[in-house]
Scaffold this active site. Structure first.
Site, mmCIF file in Angstrom:
data_model
loop_
_atom_site.group_PDB
_atom_site.id
_atom_site.type_symbol
_atom_site.label_atom_id
_atom_site.label_comp_id
_atom_site.label_asym_id
_atom_site.label_seq_id
_atom_site.Cartn_x
_atom_site.Cartn_y
_atom_site.Cartn_z
ATOM 1 C CD GLU A 13 -1.988 -2.333 1.136
ATOM 2 O OE1 GLU A 13 -0.906 -2.715 1.647
ATOM 3 O OE2 GLU A 13 -2.879 -3.126 0.773
ATOM 4 C CG HIS A 48 -10.539 -7.373 6.306
ATOM 5 N ND1 HIS A 48 -9.518 -7.680 7.160
ATOM 6 C CD2 HIS A 48 -10.050 -7.586 5.051
ATOM 7 C CE1 HIS A 48 -8.464 -8.089 6.456
ATOM 8 N NE2 HIS A 48 -8.763 -8.035 5.176
#
Lengths: 323, 318
Positions: free
Chosen positions: A60, A129
């Site tokens: 990321e 998540h």
């Protein structure tokens, strides 16, 4: 006007901007051959090719960092983070680099980067998540943070974000891709930084955004059956925050409830409530209430998860409390 | 190489040294705030790199950035004005020591978070590859930066996408006060590039001609489409990490030994030994730099503070 899904609206925005401007490209995990984990970029790889639809490693910081560099060098990248939960791995690049580059070098550098990502709970994905940490990102001057609640706004705001000369953190909601709404066929933009009244009413004001809009409109429907007319203001952009329609609405209704999916503490509701008391204190007939997520990491179990997330009934109850 | 080029390189190295020395004084007088990371001892690295680059080659570095700023031609007036936080600094006094940049000169900063500019450099190289420019991005960083994840994500991406980037590790033996051996699994930093299939070389970072030569060769390979390359410049900072560093982590004898390898002294000896310059010419450069820096300090000190309304400008571009 055609009614299309949120997924289609976002996909159209990306497609149209890529057709319009050669400098626009997408990079991220599974955006290419896979077609996007939420199928937003389905068909893009075949049409635009691997140069402009770039699958990346699971890295990321590199996805956002390279987006920043490419933007500084004159391109219009869209760095996609598969979910907002993974944005924490790129936090330095979002807050220390993208948000500060223009200011810190005295205006020499521009970062016309869009970071597209997906947040929200309710899909039993467990604590790591399922987060809605929108307020975290909205904390930093220099970044623009957008979180649309309708297909119309999603398309118009995303197109505006891609054309913006500033870094925009664009948060979609994982459970809203099938939401339908009217979207015109002709081109339009929705300006970043403008709140909007999504439903007029006279008795109380609900201030919300993203998934909260859905809950709030449903609550408004229920309340209307009891003769209570609530006004629903959709923030659409969290930074820069447009308080004008909020304050104007509260001045009419004298009552406010803020609805958000994220945690209550230090959240969007905390900010909006503080601003209301600063800017419209004399108009308030009741304390500003907040509907938000319970202060726990989201559990996997469906019942437990739903009891941690705000519900339509919570919104209805809060509105009745301020009346 | 033309004689004038040699003299210019000498001028740059002496200029960096004198600016840093004056900055030390200004800091001690309380006129410079915050951090001040001096480039003294490492001048040959940035000077050699900039001498090797072409105008289309971007350069980006970490927080020890005054050297590059002067090498790319930012006047000492603007560098010192930025250090003093003045409106005439190239970042309008909003960046300070660690955030020097000049986009017109293809110098992209001055980045203060260790390793964070490596993925950014990869993105710049991607932009050049994307638009068909034959520019190469030169990205400098310290040995300490090779232990953070950003380094590894950036190197991996650069190889996967065959990006035109020259990674330059300035191995000055310490990440702040921690010796390379105590922080890095390998003390020969360039070995880390092997893990990503990136060709690499080491160079004497105290020898400006060696750096220029090695960088020039690497840049042409990258320009020819061979993908990223990592150059490890072995160097040493003669001063502490920043101001106020007690330097408990190294012996003064070690510092002294390295100071005998002064990059300016080495280059001066080379120029005279090769008959490229005579002592009086080099003395004249030293003298002119003294005057240049003196005038720059005066300029910076007499420059205005940023206007109060500057506080709110440049938060957003639009």
């Amino acid at each position: 006007m055609p009614r299309i899904t949120m997924r289609q609206a976002i996909s159209q925005a990306l497609w149209e901007e890529m057709e319009r401007d050669e400098r626009v490209f997408i990079m991220g995990e599974e955006v290419g051959i896979w077609g996007g984990t939420y199928a937003v970029t389905k068909g893009f790889y075949d049409h635009f090719g691997e140069k402009r639809v770039r699958d990346t490693p699971i890295a990321e910081a590199a996805i956002v960092g390279a987006g920043i560099g490419a933007a500084m060098a004159g391109l219009r990248p869209i760095s996609e983070l598969m979910t907002v939960n993974f944005a924490f791995s790129a936090m330095d690049h979002i807050v220390n680099e993208a948000a500060k580059m223009h200011y810190m070098f005295g205006g020499q550098m521009r970062v016309p980067l869009v970071i597209r990502t997906v947040g929200g709970g309710g899909r039993q994905l467990g604590a790591t998540h399922s987060q809605t940490p929108d307020a975290v990102f909205a904390h930093f001057p220099g970044l623009k943070v957008v979180a649309p609640g309708t297909p119309y706004d999603a398309k118009g705001l995303l197109k505006a974000a891609i054309r913006s000369d500033d870094p925009v953190f664009f948060i979609e909601h994982a459970t809203m891709y099938q939401v339908r709404g009217e979207v015109p066929e002709e081109e339009y933009l929705v300006p970043i930084g403008e709140s909007k009244i999504q439903r007029p009413g006279r008795d109380a004001t609900i201030i919300t955004y993203s998934k909260g809009l859905d809950w709030s409109l449903k609550a408004a429907d229920q309340l209307a059956k009891e003769g209570i007319e609530v006004e629903v203001v959709d923030l659409r952009t969290l930074r820069p925050l447009d308080m004008e329609p909020v304050v104007a609405s509260v001045q009419r209704t004298n009552r406010a409830v803020v609805v958000e999916e994220g945690w209550r503490s230090y959240g969007v509701g905390a900010e909006v409530a503080a601003r209301i008391q600063e800017e419209a204190f004399d108009y308030l007939d009741a304390p500003v209430l907040r509907v938000a997520q319970k202060e726990v990491p989201l559990p996997y179990n469906r019942t437990l998860e739903q009891s941690a997330l705000p519900q339509v009934a919570d919104v209805v109850r809060a509105v009745k409390e301020v009346l | 190489m033309e004689k004038d080029t040699h003299l210019d390189i000498y001028h740059q190295m002496v200029l960096i040294r004198r600016v840093e020395e004056r900055a030390t004084e200004l800091y001690q007088q309380g006129k410079i705030g915050g951090f001040l990371h001096l480039y003294i001892g490492q001048e040959a690295v940035s000077t050699g790199l900039v001498a090797a680059r072409r105008p289309q080659d971007r350069i980006i570095t970490a927080y020890r950035d005054h050297g590059v700023a002067l090498n790319v031609g930012i006047p000492a007036t603007q560098v010192l004005a930025e250090l003093l936080g003045k409106a005439t600094g190239m970042s309008k006094g909003k960046g300070g020591s660690m955030h020097m940049a000049d986009v017109e000169r293809n110098f992209w900063g001055g980045h203060a978070i260790v390793g964070a500019h490596l993925p950014i450099a990869a993105g710049m190289a991607l932009a050049d590859q994307y638009s068909g420019s034959n520019g190469v991005t030169i990205c400098m960083f310290g040995d300490g930066a090779t232990n953070i994840g950003f380094f590894h994500e950036a190197l991996n991406l650069s190889k996967v996408w065959n990006l035109p980037v020259l990674w330059v590790c300035e191995n000055n033996r310490y990440g702040m006060g921690t010796a390379v051996k105590r922080a890095s699994a390998v003390d020969e930093i360039r070995q880390k590039a092997n893990g990503y299939g990136i060709p690499n070389a080491a160079v004497d970072g105290m020898d400006v001609m060696a750096v220029r030569q090695a960088a020039g060769e690497a840049l042409e390979k990258i320009r020819a489409g061979e993908g990223p390359f990592l150059l490890e410049a072995l160097t040493y900072r003669f001063r502490g990490h920043s101001m106020g560093d007690p330097e408990r982590y190294r012996d003064s004898s070690e510092v002294k030994k390295w100071q005998e390898n002064d990059p300016i002294g080495i280059y001066r000896a080379y120029l005279t030994a090769e008959g490229l310059a005579i002592e009086p010419e080099l003395d004249a450069i030293e003298n002119s730099v003294e005057e240049e820096v003196q005038a720059a300090v005066q300029f910076a000190e007499s420059s205005p503070e940023p206007a109060p309304e500057e506080l709110f400008t440049d938060v957003y571009a639009a």
